[in-house]
Design an enzyme around this catalytic site. Structure first.
Site, short mmCIF file in Angstrom:
data_model
loop_
_atom_site.label_atom_id
_atom_site.label_comp_id
_atom_site.label_asym_id
_atom_site.label_seq_id
_atom_site.Cartn_x
_atom_site.Cartn_y
_atom_site.Cartn_z
N LYS A 58 0.73 -1.23 0.03
CA LYS A 58 0.08 0.03 -0.03
C LYS A 58 0.74 1.12 0.09
O LYS A 58 1.84 1.14 0.57
CB LYS A 58 -0.85 0.16 1.15
CG LYS A 58 -2.21 0.72 1.25
CD LYS A 58 -3.13 -0.21 0.24
CE LYS A 58 -4.41 0.34 0.25
NZ LYS A 58 -5.62 -0.60 -0.51
P1 NAD Z 1 -12.86 7.44 -3.57
O1 NAD Z 1 -11.61 8.51 -3.16
O2 NAD Z 1 -12.91 7.27 -4.93
O3 NAD Z 1 -13.97 7.52 -2.93
C1 NAD Z 1 -14.26 7.91 -1.46
C2 NAD Z 1 -15.73 8.43 -1.19
O4 NAD Z 1 -15.99 8.40 0.09
C3 NAD Z 1 -16.04 9.85 -1.79
O5 NAD Z 1 -17.33 9.75 -2.47
C4 NAD Z 1 -15.88 10.58 -0.75
O6 NAD Z 1 -16.63 11.87 -0.79
C5 NAD Z 1 -16.50 9.65 0.34
N1 NAD Z 1 -16.00 9.82 1.74
C6 NAD Z 1 -14.93 10.28 2.32
N2 NAD Z 1 -15.02 10.69 3.55
C7 NAD Z 1 -16.37 10.26 3.83
C8 NAD Z 1 -17.12 10.34 5.07
N3 NAD Z 1 -16.48 10.66 6.13
N4 NAD Z 1 -18.54 10.18 5.16
C9 NAD Z 1 -18.94 9.87 3.90
N5 NAD Z 1 -18.25 9.77 2.73
C10 NAD Z 1 -17.01 10.07 2.75
O7 NAD Z 1 -12.17 5.87 -2.72
P2 NAD Z 1 -12.35 4.63 -3.28
O8 NAD Z 1 -11.28 3.98 -4.23
O9 NAD Z 1 -13.70 4.46 -3.51
O10 NAD Z 1 -12.17 3.89 -2.02
C11 NAD Z 1 -13.03 3.95 -0.92
C12 NAD Z 1 -12.77 2.86 0.17
O11 NAD Z 1 -12.59 1.51 -0.46
C13 NAD Z 1 -11.01 2.86 0.74
O12 NAD Z 1 -11.31 2.47 2.20
C14 NAD Z 1 -10.31 2.03 -0.25
O13 NAD Z 1 -9.17 1.54 0.43
C15 NAD Z 1 -11.27 1.01 -0.44
N6 NAD Z 1 -11.11 0.12 -1.46
C16 NAD Z 1 -10.71 0.77 -2.67
C17 NAD Z 1 -10.54 -0.33 -3.87
C18 NAD Z 1 -10.36 0.31 -5.01
O14 NAD Z 1 -10.48 -0.41 -6.31
N7 NAD Z 1 -10.44 1.67 -5.39
C19 NAD Z 1 -10.71 -1.35 -3.87
C20 NAD Z 1 -10.91 -2.20 -2.40
C21 NAD Z 1 -10.94 -1.27 -1.29
#
Ligand code: NAD
Length: 443
Positions: free
Chosen positions: A118
């Protein structure tokens, strides 16, 4: 209540100890391997802001452990831009990557063959323009060029990193390394489809799609799950993961009744018109606020509204002992990494809420990243249909293994997922290091 990165890494280590020693009785050298990280590399990037001012930002890339030999199978994991980024947070999240890869796969012998990694830079992404975000990733490529590479360490999208930022990273990395005689595209996945290195159709929606496949797989195995035919979902987060989950909800027979993000929350118990919401997001810079097809409420209130499936898909540490008692869902489907504090787990269990843990539920992202990596390294590209079909097999295989472990050891799904992951890693480490299996070890 929010945890520091240090506390999150401590919690992760405790979980490894409690399952590794307490249940599987693994040898101390394996526990040692899993509770330390192979590498954590710190760096600083120099960013020229749009206004010409220069800023320095701290970044890290962490390798947890690789059950394979690096050089054949790289480390793999997302890269994030968030204020919470730091060495220990990344250590905790890199370990989750090792475990995800060790859980999903279509057969006992086939898993996602990567070590967990990561990375990230510490910043508030909202403060930076899209151009600045791309320049940040170009600088990250400059700093990481010696430690990453298609067979060493391959990045992926994560918080505040999407296809455009990945493109910027790959383009700069390729420019630096173009004379070294190997194709550079596989240094990162989640690339745009038209990217020279080769993006994978289906990667954009992979994590969201994987969430649906996992729940479907578990529902078929657990008759007592008690979900109605057309379950209602509330989704926290509307980025890479949340948006994909929402966009695919209809295909999987799920009604979305509430969505939140950093700008606010909207709720409509009769069901949200997802098509209209997606158009709104497109026009409104990806933010839900101002959507008029649902009532605006607070994000905290949304979490506690009645639904069948609650999908935290935003950030870590959002399900706490304080709000766990108030949740009114049947299933908590962890789209985000580490969204639930360890102290909240027993409360959820007591309430009869089934938690489908992150290391199983959201492994669709790294799975399709693996498919993209395979395609880039082989120069043979798949259709979206093939990608989705294979993804379903990987996720369903993982779900089945976890449910079997839960039944055999009489534990919850999170503990079972760790049992599956550690049961796969332990023999792989013994083989890699020439260690002997102790008599007491169960696997
Ligand atoms: P991203 O930045 O694309 O989206 C994050 C979203 O969460 C945004 O809409 C943001 O406005 C919202 N957000 C942030 N803080 C918030 C809060 N306190 N309350 C409500 N909404 C909030 O991120 P992502 O890639 O979608 O990742 C989201 C989660 O999923 C993370 O924990 C990441 O590690 C995990 N994840 C992502 C992937 C991937 O393929 N991108 C894969 C596995 C896990």
């Amino acid at each position: 209540m929010t945890l520091t990165g240090e506390q999150m890494w401590e919690n992760e280590k405790q979980r490894i100890h409690s399952v590794g020693e307490g249940i599987l009785r693994l040898e101390p050298e394996i526990i040692d391997e899993l509770t330390t990280c192979k590498r954590d590399f710190g760096f600083t990037i120099r960013l020229v802001r749009d206004n010409g001012k220069v800023e320095h930002l701290s970044g890290w890339r962490v390798w947890h452990r690789n059950p394979y030999n690096t050089g054949q199978r790289p480390y793999k994991g997302g890269f994030m831009r968030a204020p919470s980024v730091g060495r220990d947070l990344l250590r905790a999240k890199a370990a989750l990557m090792t475990f995800k890869c060790a859980i999903v796969g279509p057969t006992e012998d086939e898993r996602v063959p990567f070590g967990g990694a990561k990375g990230g830079i510490r910043c508030n992404p909202g403060d930076y323009s899209p151009g600045e975000a791309r320049r940040q990733m170009e600088q990250v490529a400059e700093e990481l060029t010696d430690i990453v590479g298609p067979t060493k360490d391959s990045l992926g999208p994560d918080v505040a990193i999407g296809a455009e930022e990945i493109r910027a990273f790959v383009t700069r990395y390729s420019a630096i390394n173009q004379n070294k005689g190997f194709p550079c595209g596989a240094v990162a996945t989640g690339k745009p489809l038209e990217n020279a290195g080769g993006g994978c159709p289906g990667r954009l929606f992979a994590t969201g799609r994987g969430l649906h496949y996992t729940l479907r797989g578990i529902s078929r195995l657990y008759f007592g799950l008690g979900l109605p035919k057309q379950p209602r979902a509330i989704v926290q987060g509307c980025g890479n993961v949340g948006r994909a989950y929402i966009a695919l909800a209809k295909e999987f027979g799920v009604d979305v009744i509430g969505v939140s993000d950093i700008s606010g929350a909207v709720y409509n118990p009769r069901g949200i018109n997802v098509r209209e919401l997606l158009v709104h997001l497109q026009k409104n810079g990806g933010l839900v606020n101002g959507f008029n097809g649902a009532e605006a409420i607070s994000g905290e209130e949304l979490l506690t509204n009645e639904c069948d499936i609650l999908v935290p898909a935003a950030t870590e540490n959002v399900i706490t002992p304080a709000n766990a008692n108030l949740l009114r869902c049947r299933v908590l489907l962890e789209g985000a990494n580490a969204p639930t504090l360890p102290e909240a787990d027993p409360i959820l269990k007591e309430k009869g809420i089934m938690v489908i843990p992150d290391i199983l539920a959201n492994a669709g992202g790294v799975t399709v990243s693996y498919f993209e990596w395979c395609q880039d390294t082989q120069g043979k590209f798949w259709s979206e249909e093939q990608t989705n079909k294979e993804l379903e097999q990987y996720m369903t295989g993982g779900a089945q293994r976890v449910v079997e472990a839960a039944t055999r050891f009489k534990v919850d799904l999170r503990t079972a997922a760790y049992i599956v992951a550690l049961s796969y890693c332990a023999p792989a480490f013994r083989k890699k290091h020439g260690w002997k299996k102790s008599e007491g070890s169960l696997v």
